[in-house]
Design an enzyme around this catalytic site. Sequence first.
Site, PDB file in Angstrom:
ATOM      1  N   HIS A 471      22.335 -46.638  -2.679  1.00  0.00           N
ATOM      2  CA  HIS A 471      23.456 -46.447  -3.598  1.00  0.00           C
ATOM      3  C   HIS A 471      23.231 -47.154  -4.937  1.00  0.00           C
ATOM      4  O   HIS A 471      24.115 -47.870  -5.417  1.00  0.00           O
ATOM      5  CB  HIS A 471      24.748 -46.960  -2.955  1.00  0.00           C
ATOM      6  CG  HIS A 471      25.082 -46.308  -1.662  1.00  0.00           C
ATOM      7  ND1 HIS A 471      25.873 -46.920  -0.696  1.00  0.00           N
ATOM      8  CD2 HIS A 471      24.750 -45.090  -1.159  1.00  0.00           C
ATOM      9  CE1 HIS A 471      25.997 -46.104   0.328  1.00  0.00           C
ATOM     10  NE2 HIS A 471      25.324 -44.998   0.086  1.00  0.00           N
ATOM     11  N   PRO A 472      22.093 -46.989  -5.599  1.00  0.00           N
ATOM     12  CA  PRO A 472      21.896 -47.648  -6.895  1.00  0.00           C
ATOM     13  C   PRO A 472      22.886 -47.110  -7.920  1.00  0.00           C
ATOM     14  O   PRO A 472      23.177 -45.910  -7.958  1.00  0.00           O
ATOM     15  CB  PRO A 472      20.450 -47.289  -7.266  1.00  0.00           C
ATOM     16  CG  PRO A 472      20.194 -46.005  -6.539  1.00  0.00           C
ATOM     17  CD  PRO A 472      20.964 -46.113  -5.250  1.00  0.00           C
TER      18      PRO A 472
END
Length: 571
Positions: A471-472
């Site tokens: 989930h950058p």
Amino acid sequence: MKKSYDYVIVGGGSAGAVLANRLSADPANSVLVLEAGRSDFRWDPFIHMPAALPFPIGSRLYDWRYESEPEPFMGGRTVYHARGKVLGGSSSINGMIFQRGNPLDFERWAADPGMETWSYAHCLPYFKKMENCLAGADRWRGGDGPLKLERGPATSPLFQAFFAATKQAGYPPTDDVNGYRQEGFAKFDRNIFRGRRLSAARAYIHPVKKRPNLRVETLAMVTGLRHSGTTITGVDYLRFGRRRKSVSATEVILCGGAVNSPQLLQLAGIGRAEELAPLGITPLVELPGVGENLQDHLEVYIQYGSKQPVSIAPYLKHRYKPLIGFQWLFLRKGVGASNHFEAGGFVRSNERVDYPNLMFHFLPIAIRYDGQQVTDGHGYQVHIGPMYSDCRGSVKITSTDPLKHPALRFNYLSTENDRQEWIEMVRAARTILTQPAFAPYNDGELSPGASVETDQEILDWVAKDAETALHPSCTARMGTDPMSVVDPLTMRVHGVNGLRVVDASVMPYIPNGNIYAPVMMLAEKAADLILGVEPLEPETDVPFYRYRDNDPLHPPGDPRNEGAATKGIAS
């Protein structure tokens, strides 16, 4: 192919797919989507079979295969980061878990200067616009959007034991983690429809692909932004990895995600001048926030063996694969038709936090993302991780070569608060998994195991074993302060004409949960901002659960609230 378009969208992932659909709805707008990955061919089971999700991750055909720099607080180890290399982006290879985040996430966004129109009331109409919630629409959920959402059945004995154990541990159930109250445990929504992955591309691009004003090119790697002064005039790109092409645009919209969007900005000289000049890049606009503020979710697996043969482990054996393939291909049923992340929940780790900071995904097998099993027998596990780590990292280009991956530094475990939440997280998971409901199945903890007990042992294990939840985000954040990059009212890059960013990079803070749904919502709202149409009316009359306000566990007026303790959440 035309030489000029009204809108060139760089990236055909989750956000790019939404914009392709919405911007091309007006026949007067010419739209070009440039996706660096391959097409999501209808015949490809590794994309479309939900249970096949371990196969694309790590494959050069589907995955950009990023890797972090040595992480200084994890013993110098690097952390692998999968990102979708296909039309649909990471929505074509992700775990298909649909979670909006907590309403208070968006209240936090709106509390920043200039961000008032990103509150929950403003975002809710766009969540509902994109959803077709097959479990039923209501005040909180949409019922006629392009993204069909099935709710996990979670009927196996292990799921039933999990739900019972969470109650025994003091955590009540909730009706819908995307509805009135996120806090608690429930069956999860998934972007699966009739046994098939419903990626952003399948939901938004394919139904409108024949529009004469929309062109989608795959294997089209954008290598740079063309500009005249501080006005972006188009893009350069490689077609099929070798043919050099360029196209002009009235507007260029970056939808490459938290890694690629800041990379393209930096290559164009938009960023911190003192870092770009040594690379031979002429600074164009000084925006020191480009590539900063990188956030992510880290996770581990707490895994147990099962005494009873009730997990899905046998279906991993080769002799079952023809049956699984037949059932999925011809019936869209069976083991292949589920992502198996069918339930989980959100809790608070202590009384100091205002809303859930820990996430649980339950899986009826003991296995890693890459398909590695920790036991030849039966087992089960929870994926766990803190949602609001205060660790901050960066995305930095190290070369003018657009094909070279930028340096990713996440600084996982770098703060005292993050380390404390990890300790609380592991202990909370063990409390649930050792409740009486699991007694008929509990055959001992496989990972981390009995040797990991003290606070320091837990932290050492996390540093050694944790993986990214993929989930950058937040590397070109919206705002009006000097470290912001994008105008929250227009999605334009500060100080640059003809350039906007719409993807996970513009989030100011990572939401609580998987980020696919918030990215889609963000793109739906951004489409209206780009088109200059009147935004959807904020839904200020829709309540949501606030623990600190001692709100009822169910929506106001629900008869189940009568006589119930409103606090009701164990800590």
